[in-house]
Design a protein around this motif. Structure first.
Motif, mmCIF file in Angstrom:
data_model
loop_
_atom_site.group_PDB
_atom_site.id
_atom_site.type_symbol
_atom_site.label_atom_id
_atom_site.label_comp_id
_atom_site.label_asym_id
_atom_site.label_seq_id
_atom_site.Cartn_x
_atom_site.Cartn_y
_atom_site.Cartn_z
ATOM 1 N N GLY A 65 0.810 -1.215 0.000
ATOM 2 C CA GLY A 65 0.000 0.000 0.000
ATOM 3 C C GLY A 65 0.840 1.260 0.000
ATOM 4 N N LEU A 66 1.920 1.271 0.785
ATOM 5 C CA LEU A 66 2.802 2.436 0.845
ATOM 6 C C LEU A 66 3.490 2.681 -0.497
ATOM 7 N N TYR A 67 3.865 1.591 -1.163
ATOM 8 C CA TYR A 67 4.522 1.735 -2.458
ATOM 9 C C TYR A 67 3.591 2.405 -3.462
ATOM 10 N N VAL A 68 2.356 1.926 -3.535
ATOM 11 C CA VAL A 68 1.404 2.503 -4.487
ATOM 12 C C VAL A 68 1.111 3.958 -4.135
ATOM 13 N N ALA A 69 0.962 4.249 -2.845
ATOM 14 C CA ALA A 69 0.626 5.604 -2.420
ATOM 15 C C ALA A 69 1.765 6.591 -2.640
ATOM 16 N N CYS A 70 3.009 6.137 -2.453
ATOM 17 C CA CYS A 70 4.148 7.061 -2.451
ATOM 18 C C CYS A 70 4.993 7.031 -3.719
ATOM 19 N N THR A 98 -4.735 -2.665 -3.173
ATOM 20 C CA THR A 98 -3.784 -2.902 -2.087
ATOM 21 C C THR A 98 -4.418 -2.652 -0.719
ATOM 22 N N ALA A 99 -5.319 -1.664 -0.639
ATOM 23 C CA ALA A 99 -5.999 -1.396 0.635
ATOM 24 C C ALA A 99 -6.914 -2.561 1.012
ATOM 25 N N PHE A 100 -7.671 -3.065 0.031
ATOM 26 C CA PHE A 100 -8.569 -4.183 0.294
ATOM 27 C C PHE A 100 -7.793 -5.436 0.674
ATOM 28 N N ALA A 126 2.879 6.066 -9.927
ATOM 29 C CA ALA A 126 2.293 7.265 -10.535
ATOM 30 C C ALA A 126 0.778 7.302 -10.398
ATOM 31 N N ARG A 127 0.150 6.141 -10.255
ATOM 32 C CA ARG A 127 -1.304 6.104 -10.143
ATOM 33 C C ARG A 127 -1.797 6.592 -8.785
ATOM 34 N N GLY A 128 -0.992 6.426 -7.760
ATOM 35 C CA GLY A 128 -1.350 6.927 -6.441
ATOM 36 C C GLY A 128 -2.358 6.066 -5.711
ATOM 37 N N ALA A 129 -2.648 6.455 -4.475
ATOM 38 C CA ALA A 129 -3.545 5.679 -3.617
ATOM 39 C C ALA A 129 -4.988 5.695 -4.123
ATOM 40 N N LEU A 130 -5.396 6.796 -4.763
ATOM 41 C CA LEU A 130 -6.776 6.919 -5.249
ATOM 42 C C LEU A 130 -6.879 6.377 -6.675
ATOM 43 N N SER A 131 -6.623 5.101 -6.799
ATOM 44 C CA SER A 131 -6.630 4.429 -8.104
ATOM 45 C C SER A 131 -7.073 2.999 -7.888
ATOM 46 N N ALA A 132 -7.221 2.268 -8.993
ATOM 47 C CA ALA A 132 -7.576 0.854 -8.873
ATOM 48 C C ALA A 132 -6.506 0.089 -8.096
ATOM 49 N N ALA A 133 -5.242 0.439 -8.353
ATOM 50 C CA ALA A 133 -4.147 -0.213 -7.635
ATOM 51 C C ALA A 133 -4.205 0.114 -6.146
#
Length: 215
Positions: A158-163, A177-179, A166-173
């Motif tokens: 989750g931290l990798y996707v958020a930080c 990862t949050a789910f 490029a897609r960021g936390a507010l994306s399908a990825a």
């Protein structure tokens, strides 16, 4: 939307193919009746040894890869696709993981989804996977607790996707990862309780760095 539901259902059924049951049938072992009773690779390693565990691991990781990549690519279409290929991959990746954790064909008594989820991450978020593996290995070598290492690895995704993605936390990825992190925490809730109580079992042989620091 029907194609999404159908592919998600196929991915879920693929998740019902349990490596622990398949290898257990070949070896005459019921993992559900030994050790922790879990049919995943960790219990297989503790009770049956490396070779058995690697076979279980290979099957469970492989179905994660197939669920995330092969099933979304199936030529099943009912008009305009409801989701793009990337988003469909995350849906099917989640479905195959849930299928492993709660398999209808096995009375919803499955594993904790770690190996299958690793296959999904390797297929869909390959640049996050090395960091997840690094976190996993470091925590295991420091503490000897596989459950704690798994929780850290899920958080790192989750931290990798958020930080860094490029897609960021507010994306399908990010949603995926949050789910998945929430699912990992839920499936390890008993382990978390034992960690807090100080009676979680651990692999002392793998606690290489921890033993060295204890000197």
């Amino acid at each position: 939307m029907l194609d999404v539901l159908l592919k998600a259902a196929l991915a879920y059924l693929l998740g019902n193919v349990m490596g622990g049951h398949l290898v257990g049938k070949l070896r005459g072992v019921d993992l559900g009746r030994v050790g922790s009773g879990n049919i995943g690779a960790t219990n297989a390693l503790r009770t049956q040894g490396t070779g058995f565990a690697l076979l279980v691991l290979a099957i469970d990781v492989g179905k994660g890869v197939l669920g995330a990549l092969a099933i979304p690519a199936l030529p099943i279409s009912f008009g305009t696709p409801a989701l793009d290929r990337e988003s469909l991959g995350y849906v099917c990746g989640a479905a195959v993981t849930v299928g492993h954790c709660y398999p209808a064909l096995w009375k919803f008594r499955g594993g904790k989804g770690v190996a299958t989820l690793a296959g999904v991450y390797g297929a869909l978020l390959p640049f996050a996977l090395p960091w997840m593996l690094l976190a996993f290995v470091l925590v295991v070598m420091l503490s000897g607790y596989v459950s704690l290492a798994t929780l850290f690895a899920a958080a790192v995704a989750g931290l990798y996707v958020a930080c860094f993605d490029a897609r960021g936390a507010l994306s399908a990825a990010g949603a995926f990862t949050a789910f998945m992190a929430a699912l990992v925490v839920f499936k390890h809730r008993e382990n978390i309780g034992r960690l807090v109580a100080g009676n979680e079992s651990r692999f002392e042989k793998l606690r290489v760095i921890g033993r060295w620091l204890d000197r």
